[in-house]
Design a protein around this motif. Structure first.
Motif, PDB file in Angstrom:
ATOM      1  N   PHE A  88       0.899  -1.023   0.068  1.00  0.00           N
ATOM      2  CA  PHE A  88      -0.220  -0.063   0.052  1.00  0.00           C
ATOM      3  C   PHE A  88       0.766   1.309  -0.108  1.00  0.00           C
ATOM      4  CE2 PHE A  88      -2.734   3.242   2.284  1.00  0.00           C
ATOM      5  CZ  PHE A  88      -3.659   3.540   1.280  1.00  0.00           C
ATOM      6  N   GLY A  89       1.763   1.335   0.888  1.00  0.00           N
ATOM      7  CA  GLY A  89       2.874   2.451   0.743  1.00  0.00           C
ATOM      8  C   GLY A  89       3.676   2.602  -0.596  1.00  0.00           C
ATOM      9  N   LEU A  90       4.104   1.472  -1.012  1.00  0.00           N
ATOM     10  CA  LEU A  90       4.714   1.446  -2.310  1.00  0.00           C
ATOM     11  C   LEU A  90       3.526   2.055  -3.370  1.00  0.00           C
ATOM     12  CD1 LEU A  90       7.347   0.849  -3.566  1.00  0.00           C
ATOM     13  CD2 LEU A  90       6.496  -1.405  -3.944  1.00  0.00           C
ATOM     14  N   ALA A  91       2.250   1.822  -3.222  1.00  0.00           N
ATOM     15  CA  ALA A  91       1.382   2.204  -4.326  1.00  0.00           C
ATOM     16  C   ALA A  91       1.224   3.695  -4.156  1.00  0.00           C
ATOM     17  CB  ALA A  91       0.252   1.452  -3.979  1.00  0.00           C
ATOM     18  N   LEU A  92       1.170   4.118  -3.000  1.00  0.00           N
ATOM     19  CA  LEU A  92       0.911   5.552  -2.813  1.00  0.00           C
ATOM     20  C   LEU A  92       2.139   6.469  -3.463  1.00  0.00           C
ATOM     21  CD1 LEU A  92      -0.828   5.917   0.787  1.00  0.00           C
ATOM     22  CD2 LEU A  92      -1.658   6.329  -1.414  1.00  0.00           C
ATOM     23  N   ILE A  93       3.274   5.831  -3.271  1.00  0.00           N
ATOM     24  CA  ILE A  93       4.774   6.582  -3.637  1.00  0.00           C
ATOM     25  C   ILE A  93       4.514   6.367  -4.905  1.00  0.00           C
ATOM     26  CG2 ILE A  93       7.082   6.358  -3.827  1.00  0.00           C
ATOM     27  CD1 ILE A  93       6.916   5.654  -0.654  1.00  0.00           C
ATOM     28  N   ALA A  94       4.271   5.471  -5.709  1.00  0.00           N
ATOM     29  CA  ALA A  94       4.254   5.246  -7.321  1.00  0.00           C
ATOM     30  C   ALA A  94       3.127   6.227  -7.685  1.00  0.00           C
ATOM     31  CB  ALA A  94       3.945   3.889  -7.512  1.00  0.00           C
ATOM     32  N   LEU A  95       2.021   6.377  -7.070  1.00  0.00           N
ATOM     33  CA  LEU A  95       1.034   7.154  -7.490  1.00  0.00           C
ATOM     34  C   LEU A  95       1.454   8.685  -7.365  1.00  0.00           C
ATOM     35  CD1 LEU A  95      -1.867   7.550  -8.652  1.00  0.00           C
ATOM     36  CD2 LEU A  95      -2.775   7.675  -6.069  1.00  0.00           C
ATOM     37  N   GLY A  96       1.966   8.931  -6.580  1.00  0.00           N
ATOM     38  CA  GLY A  96       2.626  10.349  -6.391  1.00  0.00           C
ATOM     39  C   GLY A  96       3.725  10.710  -7.432  1.00  0.00           C
ATOM     40  N   VAL A  97       4.493   9.598  -7.608  1.00  0.00           N
ATOM     41  CA  VAL A  97       5.567   9.964  -8.773  1.00  0.00           C
ATOM     42  C   VAL A  97       4.864   9.938  -9.945  1.00  0.00           C
ATOM     43  CG1 VAL A  97       7.622   8.726  -9.658  1.00  0.00           C
ATOM     44  CG2 VAL A  97       7.460   8.794  -7.222  1.00  0.00           C
ATOM     45  N   SER A  98       3.945   9.077 -10.348  1.00  0.00           N
ATOM     46  CA  SER A  98       3.355   9.029 -11.617  1.00  0.00           C
ATOM     47  C   SER A  98       2.619  10.489 -11.874  1.00  0.00           C
ATOM     48  CB  SER A  98       2.341   8.136 -11.630  1.00  0.00           C
ATOM     49  OG  SER A  98       3.054   6.895 -11.501  1.00  0.00           O
ATOM     50  N   LEU A  99       1.850  10.921 -10.809  1.00  0.00           N
ATOM     51  CA  LEU A  99       1.303  12.544 -10.911  1.00  0.00           C
ATOM     52  C   LEU A  99       2.374  13.452 -11.010  1.00  0.00           C
ATOM     53  CD1 LEU A  99      -1.360  14.061 -10.405  1.00  0.00           C
ATOM     54  CD2 LEU A  99      -0.563  14.209  -8.112  1.00  0.00           C
ATOM     55  N   LEU A 100       3.224  13.429 -10.368  1.00  0.00           N
ATOM     56  CA  LEU A 100       4.415  14.387 -10.575  1.00  0.00           C
ATOM     57  C   LEU A 100       5.080  14.382 -11.845  1.00  0.00           C
ATOM     58  CD1 LEU A 100       6.069  16.592  -8.966  1.00  0.00           C
ATOM     59  CD2 LEU A 100       7.549  14.940  -8.243  1.00  0.00           C
ATOM     60  N   THR A 101       5.257  13.191 -12.622  1.00  0.00           N
ATOM     61  CA  THR A 101       5.801  13.123 -13.703  1.00  0.00           C
ATOM     62  C   THR A 101       4.946  13.689 -15.089  1.00  0.00           C
ATOM     63  OG1 THR A 101       6.861  10.917 -13.027  1.00  0.00           O
ATOM     64  CG2 THR A 101       6.555  11.234 -15.416  1.00  0.00           C
ATOM     65  N   VAL A 102       3.777  13.437 -14.738  1.00  0.00           N
ATOM     66  CA  VAL A 102       2.716  13.863 -15.566  1.00  0.00           C
ATOM     67  C   VAL A 102       2.444  15.504 -15.510  1.00  0.00           C
ATOM     68  CG1 VAL A 102       0.335  14.171 -16.400  1.00  0.00           C
ATOM     69  CG2 VAL A 102       1.495  11.917 -15.970  1.00  0.00           C
ATOM     70  N   GLY A 103       2.388  15.869 -14.284  1.00  0.00           N
ATOM     71  CA  GLY A 103       2.533  17.412 -14.060  1.00  0.00           C
ATOM     72  C   GLY A 103       3.709  18.050 -14.435  1.00  0.00           C
ATOM     73  N   ILE A 104       4.804  17.520 -14.569  1.00  0.00           N
ATOM     74  CA  ILE A 104       6.155  18.131 -15.029  1.00  0.00           C
ATOM     75  C   ILE A 104       6.110  18.292 -16.624  1.00  0.00           C
ATOM     76  CG2 ILE A 104       8.451  17.607 -15.394  1.00  0.00           C
ATOM     77  CD1 ILE A 104       8.678  17.041 -12.361  1.00  0.00           C
ATOM     78  N   ALA A 105       5.463  17.004 -17.196  1.00  0.00           N
ATOM     79  CA  ALA A 105       5.387  16.846 -18.601  1.00  0.00           C
ATOM     80  C   ALA A 105       4.624  17.934 -19.284  1.00  0.00           C
ATOM     81  CB  ALA A 105       4.899  15.497 -19.247  1.00  0.00           C
ATOM     82  N   TYR A 106       3.314  18.099 -18.534  1.00  0.00           N
ATOM     83  CA  TYR A 106       2.289  18.926 -18.973  1.00  0.00           C
ATOM     84  C   TYR A 106       2.980  20.461 -18.679  1.00  0.00           C
ATOM     85  CZ  TYR A 106      -1.495  22.143 -19.047  1.00  0.00           C
ATOM     86  OH  TYR A 106      -2.470  23.052 -19.162  1.00  0.00           O
ATOM     87  N   HIS A 107       3.592  20.747 -17.764  1.00  0.00           N
ATOM     88  CA  HIS A 107       4.257  22.169 -17.356  1.00  0.00           C
ATOM     89  C   HIS A 107       5.282  22.356 -18.524  1.00  0.00           C
ATOM     90  CE1 HIS A 107       5.673  25.462 -15.264  1.00  0.00           C
ATOM     91  NE2 HIS A 107       6.738  25.029 -15.257  1.00  0.00           N
ATOM     92  N   VAL A 108       6.136  21.566 -18.812  1.00  0.00           N
ATOM     93  CA  VAL A 108       7.251  21.791 -19.858  1.00  0.00           C
ATOM     94  C   VAL A 108       6.362  22.212 -21.168  1.00  0.00           C
ATOM     95  CG1 VAL A 108       8.949  20.895 -20.917  1.00  0.00           C
ATOM     96  CG2 VAL A 108       9.075  20.579 -18.639  1.00  0.00           C
ATOM     97  N   ALA A 109       5.311  21.291 -21.748  1.00  0.00           N
ATOM     98  CA  ALA A 109       4.843  21.289 -22.942  1.00  0.00           C
ATOM     99  C   ALA A 109       3.922  22.723 -22.908  1.00  0.00           C
ATOM    100  CB  ALA A 109       3.607  20.119 -23.161  1.00  0.00           C
TER     101      ALA A 109
END
Length: 156
Positions: free
Chosen positions: A80-101
């Motif tokens: 469960f902890g690993l899933a939350l961390i992976a979700l946070g990293v995924s969200l951050l990756t998408v947010g960074i990609a959107y911001h740069v574009a």
């Protein structure tokens, strides 16, 4: 003798109006850039909450296991902890990609308007400190995942 064509002249007040219009358009680009920064900060805040909450859950149940208050056969808290961390990293990756574009598109549009003389373009786009902090948090998130999943890294 042909009639003289009237020469278009711009009065001082019209010149001032054009100047103010160019300034307002330039300032609107700065407001749009700052709005994109705030959007990225919101993404960072949510991702940080997910990553820290996931890591805290993992550490809490790990300490319970070490003190033998919890049986060691269950892996649900770790997953469960690993899933939350992976979700946070995924969200951050998408947010960074959107911001740069978005920022690339905004810069292209701004350069075109400067070239056409619609805006002055005297001030540039500074380096985004929010983007730099986002990338740092992304690295920390990946380190947390490797630490929990593979028992390797600075958090292990």
């Amino acid at each position: 003798m042909p009639e003289a064509q009237p020469v278009a002249t711009i009065s001082v007040s019209e010149e001032r109006t054009v100047e103010l219009s160019e300034r307002r358009t330039g300032m609107s680009f700065q407001r749009t850039r700052l709005s994109a920064e705030r959007t990225l900060m919101s993404t960072v805040r949510t991702a940080l909450a997910l990553i820290s909450f996931g890591f805290t859950i993992f550490q809490f149940f790990q300490r319970l296991r070490e003190t033998r208050l919890l049986e060691s056969g269950t892996r649900a808290p770790r997953n469960f902890g690993l899933a939350l961390i992976a979700l946070g990293v995924s969200l951050l990756t998408v947010g960074i990609a959107y911001h740069v574009a978005f920022m690339r598109e905004l810069r292209v549009l701004r350069d075109r308007l400067v070239h056409e003389g619609i805006i002055h373009g005297e001030s540039g786009f500074p380096v985004s400190l929010t983007l730099l902090m986002s990338l740092l948090l992304l690295i920390i998130g990946f380190l947390a995942i490797t630490s929990i999943a593979f028992h390797f890294g600075p958090f292990g």
